[in-house]
Every structure is written in C-alpha cells, then in structure tokens.
Write a protein that holds these residues in place. Sequence first.
Motif, PDB file in Angstrom:
ATOM      1  N   VAL A  61       6.435 -16.137   4.929  1.00  0.00           N
ATOM      2  CA  VAL A  61       5.992 -15.209   5.960  1.00  0.00           C
ATOM      3  C   VAL A  61       4.765 -15.853   6.595  1.00  0.00           C
ATOM      4  O   VAL A  61       3.751 -16.049   5.931  1.00  0.00           O
ATOM      5  N   THR A  62       4.884 -16.229   7.883  1.00  0.00           N
ATOM      6  CA  THR A  62       3.789 -16.936   8.539  1.00  0.00           C
ATOM      7  C   THR A  62       2.906 -16.027   9.388  1.00  0.00           C
ATOM      8  O   THR A  62       1.802 -16.407   9.736  1.00  0.00           O
ATOM      9  N   LYS A  63       3.410 -14.854   9.729  1.00  0.00           N
ATOM     10  CA  LYS A  63       2.609 -13.872  10.459  1.00  0.00           C
ATOM     11  C   LYS A  63       2.855 -12.518   9.832  1.00  0.00           C
ATOM     12  O   LYS A  63       3.997 -12.181   9.504  1.00  0.00           O
ATOM     13  N   ASP A  64       1.804 -11.732   9.684  1.00  0.00           N
ATOM     14  CA  ASP A  64       1.911 -10.445   9.005  1.00  0.00           C
ATOM     15  C   ASP A  64       2.214  -9.317  10.000  1.00  0.00           C
ATOM     16  O   ASP A  64       2.050  -9.476  11.208  1.00  0.00           O
ATOM     17  N   HIS A  65       2.622  -8.189   9.451  1.00  0.00           N
ATOM     18  CA  HIS A  65       2.916  -7.005  10.266  1.00  0.00           C
ATOM     19  C   HIS A  65       1.635  -6.473  10.911  1.00  0.00           C
ATOM     20  O   HIS A  65       0.554  -6.560  10.332  1.00  0.00           O
ATOM     21  N   ALA A  66       1.785  -5.919  12.102  1.00  0.00           N
ATOM     22  CA  ALA A  66       0.664  -5.300  12.803  1.00  0.00           C
ATOM     23  C   ALA A  66       1.161  -4.049  13.505  1.00  0.00           C
ATOM     24  O   ALA A  66       2.327  -3.944  13.871  1.00  0.00           O
ATOM     25  N   GLU A  67       0.287  -3.086  13.662  1.00  0.00           N
ATOM     26  CA  GLU A  67       0.578  -1.828  14.356  1.00  0.00           C
ATOM     27  C   GLU A  67       1.518  -0.907  13.586  1.00  0.00           C
ATOM     28  O   GLU A  67       1.933   0.109  14.106  1.00  0.00           O
ATOM     29  N   HIS A  68       1.913  -1.280  12.364  1.00  0.00           N
ATOM     30  CA  HIS A  68       2.721  -0.400  11.520  1.00  0.00           C
ATOM     31  C   HIS A  68       2.673  -0.913  10.090  1.00  0.00           C
ATOM     32  O   HIS A  68       2.337  -2.064   9.842  1.00  0.00           O
ATOM     33  N   THR A  69       2.992  -0.037   9.167  1.00  0.00           N
ATOM     34  CA  THR A  69       3.094  -0.397   7.757  1.00  0.00           C
ATOM     35  C   THR A  69       4.534  -0.181   7.336  1.00  0.00           C
ATOM     36  O   THR A  69       5.014   0.953   7.367  1.00  0.00           O
TER      37      THR A  69
ATOM     38  N   ALA B 189      13.751  -4.175  -0.206  1.00  0.00           N
ATOM     39  CA  ALA B 189      12.597  -3.892  -1.063  1.00  0.00           C
ATOM     40  C   ALA B 189      11.314  -3.731  -0.250  1.00  0.00           C
ATOM     41  O   ALA B 189      10.431  -2.965  -0.626  1.00  0.00           O
ATOM     42  N   CYS B 190      11.228  -4.444   0.865  1.00  0.00           N
ATOM     43  CA  CYS B 190      10.014  -4.413   1.693  1.00  0.00           C
ATOM     44  C   CYS B 190      10.124  -3.443   2.869  1.00  0.00           C
ATOM     45  O   CYS B 190       9.204  -3.362   3.686  1.00  0.00           O
TER      46      CYS B 190
ATOM     47  N   SER C  16       0.814  -1.215   0.000  1.00  0.00           N
ATOM     48  CA  SER C  16       0.000   0.000   0.000  1.00  0.00           C
ATOM     49  C   SER C  16       0.848   1.266   0.000  1.00  0.00           C
ATOM     50  O   SER C  16       0.344   2.358  -0.239  1.00  0.00           O
ATOM     51  N   VAL C  17       2.147   1.126   0.270  1.00  0.00           N
ATOM     52  CA  VAL C  17       3.068   2.259   0.275  1.00  0.00           C
ATOM     53  C   VAL C  17       3.793   2.289  -1.075  1.00  0.00           C
ATOM     54  O   VAL C  17       4.365   1.279  -1.489  1.00  0.00           O
TER      55      VAL C  17
ATOM     56  N   VAL D 245       7.334   0.439  -2.203  1.00  0.00           N
ATOM     57  CA  VAL D 245       7.670  -0.539  -1.176  1.00  0.00           C
ATOM     58  C   VAL D 245       6.940  -1.832  -1.532  1.00  0.00           C
ATOM     59  O   VAL D 245       5.753  -1.827  -1.824  1.00  0.00           O
ATOM     60  N   MET D 246       7.687  -2.918  -1.516  1.00  0.00           N
ATOM     61  CA  MET D 246       7.136  -4.218  -1.884  1.00  0.00           C
ATOM     62  C   MET D 246       6.769  -5.007  -0.626  1.00  0.00           C
ATOM     63  O   MET D 246       7.081  -4.593   0.490  1.00  0.00           O
ATOM     64  N   THR D 247       6.143  -6.167  -0.836  1.00  0.00           N
ATOM     65  CA  THR D 247       5.765  -7.020   0.278  1.00  0.00           C
ATOM     66  C   THR D 247       5.790  -8.477  -0.152  1.00  0.00           C
ATOM     67  O   THR D 247       5.694  -8.785  -1.337  1.00  0.00           O
TER      68      THR D 247
END
Length: 170
Positions: A137-145, A56-57, A26-27, A30-32
């Motif tokens: 990636v088994t858990k995603d980011h939270a509380e920040h992008t 990259a991420c 979404s940024v 910046v990749m994911t």
Amino acid sequence: MSINNTQSNETIYTLATISQALECSSVPEVMTLRLENIIRVKTSEWKECLTEIGEACAVKWVINNTNKQPTNITAEEAKATGIKLCFSQEYSCHRWGTYESKVALRVVQKRTKKNKCPALLRVKGFFKTPEFYEFVVTKDHAEHTPGDMRSDICTLPLAKKYLHELAQQL
C-alpha cells in the motif's frame, strides 16, 4: 529497511495465513495493511489473497492501472533484456475518483461514495522471485475510514423504511 524506507517481511503468505499480515484498524473487527509494508503472497493464490484482504479491510480494490501482464519469457531472457517485472498492477480504493450527476433537474439525494480517496495498492511479480508476488500500500486512505458504518451508511442507497431505524441506531 531498504533505501526507499519500505519494510519487508520475509514470510510468504497464503490464503490460509494472509490474515496474519494485517493489523487492527481504528474500527472494531476491521483490519488494515500498514503503509509501505511489503507483503509477499504465494503466486498461485495472489488473487484470492487480494479478495481476502479487501474483505478483512472493508475495501474493494479496483484496478487502476495494469502495467504488465504475465508473460511467457524465461527468467534468463528477462535478465538479458533488463526486464525485472513479470507482472504489475495498481489498485485504487473503491472511493477513488469523483461523481457528478448528469441529471440537471434532480436534487442531490445523498452524498457520493466517491471522495477522491488516494489509497493505492500495488501488486508486483519479479522474474527473480517467481514463487511470490509483492503487495504494497503506497498511499493511505483519506476522507474516510474503511469499515466505519457512520460514514459509509450515508452513501448507501437504502429503502426509506430503513432510514428511520438506522438514524435511531446511530
């Protein structure tokens, strides 16, 4: 799809092609890595690919747990003893954990970059497929992008003369 709903791509990526395994976030610029998507990376280039993915991420992956270091046993010995993994490490987002000031009289000057982000990247190598390691990636980011300047800028120690300029830009 496999039983655990993990998606797998048969492509084995190298440092030159690893960007093809990433998706836009979404940024801008910046990749994911997609959650639960298995990325296969050439064994000889896995560390460089991990660094490239981090850049990259906009995430620095920090070793959280090393389950198994590379071993010198053969694939036949591993099969005979029931060992499947030849290598395994877990990496957490650089914003994982918490920070508590140890100074009693100092007023908190900025928000901490540590926010208990649960993002987790697993790197595994199997005896049956020594030509590649798997990234998931088994858990995603939270509380920040990751890569979002508005949230990251508040956690950086900046010289006072730049704070006014940055505040006007944001």
